[in-house]
Write a protein that holds these residues in place. Sequence first.
Motif, PDB file in Angstrom:
ATOM      1  N   ARG A 117       0.817  -1.215   0.000  1.00  0.00           N
ATOM      2  CA  ARG A 117       0.000   0.000   0.000  1.00  0.00           C
ATOM      3  C   ARG A 117       0.850   1.265   0.000  1.00  0.00           C
ATOM      4  NH1 ARG A 117      -3.523  -2.682   3.717  1.00  0.00           N
ATOM      5  NH2 ARG A 117      -2.610  -1.500   5.442  1.00  0.00           N
ATOM      6  N   ALA A 118       2.086   1.153   0.518  1.00  0.00           N
ATOM      7  CA  ALA A 118       2.950   2.332   0.577  1.00  0.00           C
ATOM      8  C   ALA A 118       3.340   2.828  -0.809  1.00  0.00           C
ATOM      9  CB  ALA A 118       4.213   2.008   1.392  1.00  0.00           C
ATOM     10  N   CYS A 119       3.298   1.957  -1.814  1.00  0.00           N
ATOM     11  CA  CYS A 119       3.696   2.363  -3.172  1.00  0.00           C
ATOM     12  C   CYS A 119       2.609   2.025  -4.189  1.00  0.00           C
ATOM     13  CB  CYS A 119       5.013   1.695  -3.563  1.00  0.00           C
ATOM     14  SG  CYS A 119       4.962  -0.113  -3.582  1.00  0.00           S
ATOM     15  N   ILE A 120       1.358   1.932  -3.721  1.00  0.00           N
ATOM     16  CA  ILE A 120       0.298   1.450  -4.598  1.00  0.00           C
ATOM     17  C   ILE A 120       0.036   2.408  -5.751  1.00  0.00           C
ATOM     18  CG2 ILE A 120      -1.579   2.513  -3.294  1.00  0.00           C
ATOM     19  CD1 ILE A 120      -1.550  -0.967  -4.979  1.00  0.00           C
ATOM     20  N   GLY A 121       0.231   3.718  -5.529  1.00  0.00           N
ATOM     21  CA  GLY A 121      -0.025   4.682  -6.605  1.00  0.00           C
ATOM     22  C   GLY A 121       0.852   4.437  -7.809  1.00  0.00           C
ATOM     23  N   ASP A 122       2.171   4.329  -7.572  1.00  0.00           N
ATOM     24  CA  ASP A 122       3.089   4.071  -8.681  1.00  0.00           C
ATOM     25  C   ASP A 122       2.891   2.665  -9.233  1.00  0.00           C
ATOM     26  OD1 ASP A 122       4.819   6.486  -8.983  1.00  0.00           O
ATOM     27  OD2 ASP A 122       5.188   6.106  -6.870  1.00  0.00           O
ATOM     28  N   GLY A 123       2.517   1.723  -8.357  1.00  0.00           N
ATOM     29  CA  GLY A 123       2.236   0.379  -8.840  1.00  0.00           C
ATOM     30  C   GLY A 123       1.059   0.351  -9.799  1.00  0.00           C
ATOM     31  N   LEU A 124       0.024   1.134  -9.489  1.00  0.00           N
ATOM     32  CA  LEU A 124      -1.132   1.201 -10.383  1.00  0.00           C
ATOM     33  C   LEU A 124      -0.776   1.890 -11.696  1.00  0.00           C
ATOM     34  CD1 LEU A 124      -3.990   2.080  -7.865  1.00  0.00           C
ATOM     35  CD2 LEU A 124      -3.569  -0.103  -9.010  1.00  0.00           C
ATOM     36  N   THR A 125       0.109   2.884 -11.631  1.00  0.00           N
ATOM     37  CA  THR A 125       0.577   3.529 -12.863  1.00  0.00           C
ATOM     38  C   THR A 125       1.266   2.517 -13.767  1.00  0.00           C
ATOM     39  OG1 THR A 125       0.882   5.644 -11.721  1.00  0.00           O
ATOM     40  CG2 THR A 125       2.044   5.351 -13.804  1.00  0.00           C
ATOM     41  N   PHE A 126       2.120   1.701 -13.169  1.00  0.00           N
ATOM     42  CA  PHE A 126       2.804   0.670 -13.933  1.00  0.00           C
ATOM     43  C   PHE A 126       1.803  -0.339 -14.493  1.00  0.00           C
ATOM     44  CE2 PHE A 126       5.120  -3.302 -14.496  1.00  0.00           C
ATOM     45  CZ  PHE A 126       6.268  -2.872 -15.142  1.00  0.00           C
ATOM     46  N   THR A 127       0.781  -0.665 -13.696  1.00  0.00           N
ATOM     47  CA  THR A 127      -0.234  -1.611 -14.151  1.00  0.00           C
ATOM     48  C   THR A 127      -0.960  -1.084 -15.389  1.00  0.00           C
ATOM     49  OG1 THR A 127      -0.575  -2.402 -11.892  1.00  0.00           O
ATOM     50  CG2 THR A 127      -2.309  -2.866 -13.485  1.00  0.00           C
ATOM     51  N   PRO A 185      10.784  -3.267  -7.876  1.00  0.00           N
ATOM     52  CA  PRO A 185      11.508  -3.388  -6.608  1.00  0.00           C
ATOM     53  C   PRO A 185      12.022  -2.043  -6.094  1.00  0.00           C
ATOM     54  CG  PRO A 185      12.180  -5.115  -8.124  1.00  0.00           C
ATOM     55  CD  PRO A 185      11.314  -4.177  -8.901  1.00  0.00           C
ATOM     56  N   MET A 186      12.403  -1.149  -7.008  1.00  0.00           N
ATOM     57  CA  MET A 186      12.917   0.154  -6.587  1.00  0.00           C
ATOM     58  C   MET A 186      11.842   0.995  -5.920  1.00  0.00           C
ATOM     59  SD  MET A 186      14.973   3.036  -8.778  1.00  0.00           S
ATOM     60  CE  MET A 186      15.455   4.592  -8.005  1.00  0.00           C
ATOM     61  N   ILE A 187      10.621   1.038  -6.507  1.00  0.00           N
ATOM     62  CA  ILE A 187       9.592   1.851  -5.871  1.00  0.00           C
ATOM     63  C   ILE A 187       9.091   1.194  -4.587  1.00  0.00           C
ATOM     64  CG2 ILE A 187       8.867   2.810  -8.086  1.00  0.00           C
ATOM     65  CD1 ILE A 187       6.248   1.129  -7.699  1.00  0.00           C
ATOM     66  N   MET A 188       9.282  -0.121  -4.457  1.00  0.00           N
ATOM     67  CA  MET A 188       8.934  -0.788  -3.206  1.00  0.00           C
ATOM     68  C   MET A 188       9.965  -0.457  -2.126  1.00  0.00           C
ATOM     69  SD  MET A 188       6.597  -3.050  -2.111  1.00  0.00           S
ATOM     70  CE  MET A 188       6.341  -4.277  -0.823  1.00  0.00           C
ATOM     71  N   ASP A 189      11.215  -0.292  -2.535  1.00  0.00           N
ATOM     72  CA  ASP A 189      12.306  -0.063  -1.600  1.00  0.00           C
ATOM     73  C   ASP A 189      12.484   1.412  -1.264  1.00  0.00           C
ATOM     74  OD1 ASP A 189      14.667  -0.674  -0.083  1.00  0.00           O
ATOM     75  OD2 ASP A 189      15.881  -0.061  -1.797  1.00  0.00           O
ATOM     76  N   ARG A 190      12.267   2.297  -2.247  1.00  0.00           N
ATOM     77  CA  ARG A 190      12.596   3.714  -2.083  1.00  0.00           C
ATOM     78  C   ARG A 190      11.394   4.602  -2.381  1.00  0.00           C
ATOM     79  NH1 ARG A 190      17.647   4.414   0.461  1.00  0.00           N
ATOM     80  NH2 ARG A 190      18.545   2.314   0.296  1.00  0.00           N
ATOM     81  N   GLU A 191      11.390   5.779  -1.811  1.00  0.00           N
ATOM     82  CA  GLU A 191      10.316   6.742  -2.045  1.00  0.00           C
ATOM     83  C   GLU A 191      10.616   7.511  -3.331  1.00  0.00           C
ATOM     84  OE1 GLU A 191       9.464   9.133   1.359  1.00  0.00           O
ATOM     85  OE2 GLU A 191       9.262   7.406   2.693  1.00  0.00           O
ATOM     86  N   THR A 192      10.363   6.862  -4.426  1.00  0.00           N
ATOM     87  CA  THR A 192      10.612   7.448  -5.732  1.00  0.00           C
ATOM     88  C   THR A 192       9.387   7.230  -6.612  1.00  0.00           C
ATOM     89  OG1 THR A 192      12.154   7.503  -7.599  1.00  0.00           O
ATOM     90  CG2 THR A 192      11.677   5.354  -6.655  1.00  0.00           C
ATOM     91  N   ASP A 193       9.439   7.699  -7.840  1.00  0.00           N
ATOM     92  CA  ASP A 193       8.291   7.571  -8.731  1.00  0.00           C
ATOM     93  C   ASP A 193       8.561   6.527  -9.802  1.00  0.00           C
ATOM     94  OD1 ASP A 193       9.282   9.147 -11.367  1.00  0.00           O
ATOM     95  OD2 ASP A 193       9.993  10.178  -9.566  1.00  0.00           O
ATOM     96  N   MET A 194       7.498   6.137 -10.505  1.00  0.00           N
ATOM     97  CA  MET A 194       7.613   5.067 -11.485  1.00  0.00           C
ATOM     98  C   MET A 194       8.488   5.468 -12.659  1.00  0.00           C
ATOM     99  SD  MET A 194       7.203   2.105 -12.506  1.00  0.00           S
ATOM    100  CE  MET A 194       6.303   1.563 -11.063  1.00  0.00           C
ATOM    101  N   VAL A 195       8.441   6.736 -13.080  1.00  0.00           N
ATOM    102  CA  VAL A 195       9.268   7.166 -14.208  1.00  0.00           C
ATOM    103  C   VAL A 195      10.745   6.958 -13.889  1.00  0.00           C
ATOM    104  CG1 VAL A 195       9.961   9.134 -15.621  1.00  0.00           C
ATOM    105  CG2 VAL A 195       7.549   8.823 -15.032  1.00  0.00           C
ATOM    106  N   THR A 196      11.162   7.373 -12.695  1.00  0.00           N
ATOM    107  CA  THR A 196      12.558   7.164 -12.290  1.00  0.00           C
ATOM    108  C   THR A 196      12.887   5.677 -12.231  1.00  0.00           C
ATOM    109  OG1 THR A 196      12.528   9.200 -10.992  1.00  0.00           O
ATOM    110  CG2 THR A 196      14.266   7.619 -10.490  1.00  0.00           C
ATOM    111  N   GLY A 197      11.946   4.872 -11.725  1.00  0.00           N
ATOM    112  CA  GLY A 197      12.181   3.438 -11.645  1.00  0.00           C
ATOM    113  C   GLY A 197      12.351   2.799 -13.008  1.00  0.00           C
ATOM    114  N   VAL A 198      11.511   3.174 -13.967  1.00  0.00           N
ATOM    115  CA  VAL A 198      11.591   2.598 -15.311  1.00  0.00           C
ATOM    116  C   VAL A 198      12.890   3.026 -16.000  1.00  0.00           C
ATOM    117  CG1 VAL A 198      10.562   2.637 -17.623  1.00  0.00           C
ATOM    118  CG2 VAL A 198       9.109   2.337 -15.608  1.00  0.00           C
ATOM    119  N   ILE A 199      13.252   4.307 -15.873  1.00  0.00           N
ATOM    120  CA  ILE A 199      14.507   4.778 -16.480  1.00  0.00           C
ATOM    121  C   ILE A 199      15.704   4.072 -15.852  1.00  0.00           C
ATOM    122  CG2 ILE A 199      16.013   6.779 -16.806  1.00  0.00           C
ATOM    123  CD1 ILE A 199      13.511   8.511 -16.914  1.00  0.00           C
TER     124      ILE A 199
END
Length: 271
Positions: A117-127, A185-199
Amino acid sequence: MDEKPRTKANGLPEDTRPFVAPCRTIDRAAPLRWLRKGWRDFCAAPRVSLIYGLIMVALSYLITGAALTFGNMGLYLSLITGFVFLGPILALNLYGISIQLQQGQEPSLRESFRQVRACIGDGLTFTVIMIVVFLVWARAANLIYIFYPVNEWHLENVLLFFGVGSSVGAMFSAIVFTASAFSLPMIMDRETDMVTGVITSANAVLRNKLALFVWASLIGVCLLAGLLTAYLGLMVLLPVLGYATWHAYRESIDASEWDARFELPPEDSEQ
């Protein structure tokens, strides 16, 4: 006086952080080490791992039953490969279990849901992104079935159908793998956004092509083994792959410039 940029506990000021987390050099033997760590986590949490695996197997049977009842081979292939495309988002709970194990806790699915739940927003974006990719792939798979039908199951037609379908599917799979190898895994581990994770994920894959090709091949072999066992092998293989993906991220990406969601000990790449 100008206000200083806000700095969190263990990261850089938000307006000075880079767009990508640096990656370490990954050796060719690393994927086998990640699988060993994944198996270690599976053995440390067999009950919750098997529950997760059983759910994934049940979903696989439902998809197959729906496709064979209401559709055709093209629909079946698009659905089952689309399910594979959406696999990374389904693995978030497995990352949570690995986090609990690294924290020395007794792992539970309830706690992993809380962590997700802590990263559900970015997870839904990825979904959403993966659903778009899946819909494009589903359309492509049906077009392949239209142009290369296999209703009569002649050997020449079958080989042509699977040859063209595998080539197109490999292209879509490469895109999804590049984007998802380390991003979730990055957005689960760190307070970052999906764009940064994908890049970050794409950068790491492109800089370590050989090692990540080995890793992608091992994932493919495991999924094929699961299919050849009528999905039953996925009950074990999917959790192991999920845990291994978490350890792959922890070994490969230096995300220390972003704030951690959970306190974790450093990953030992030699285990």
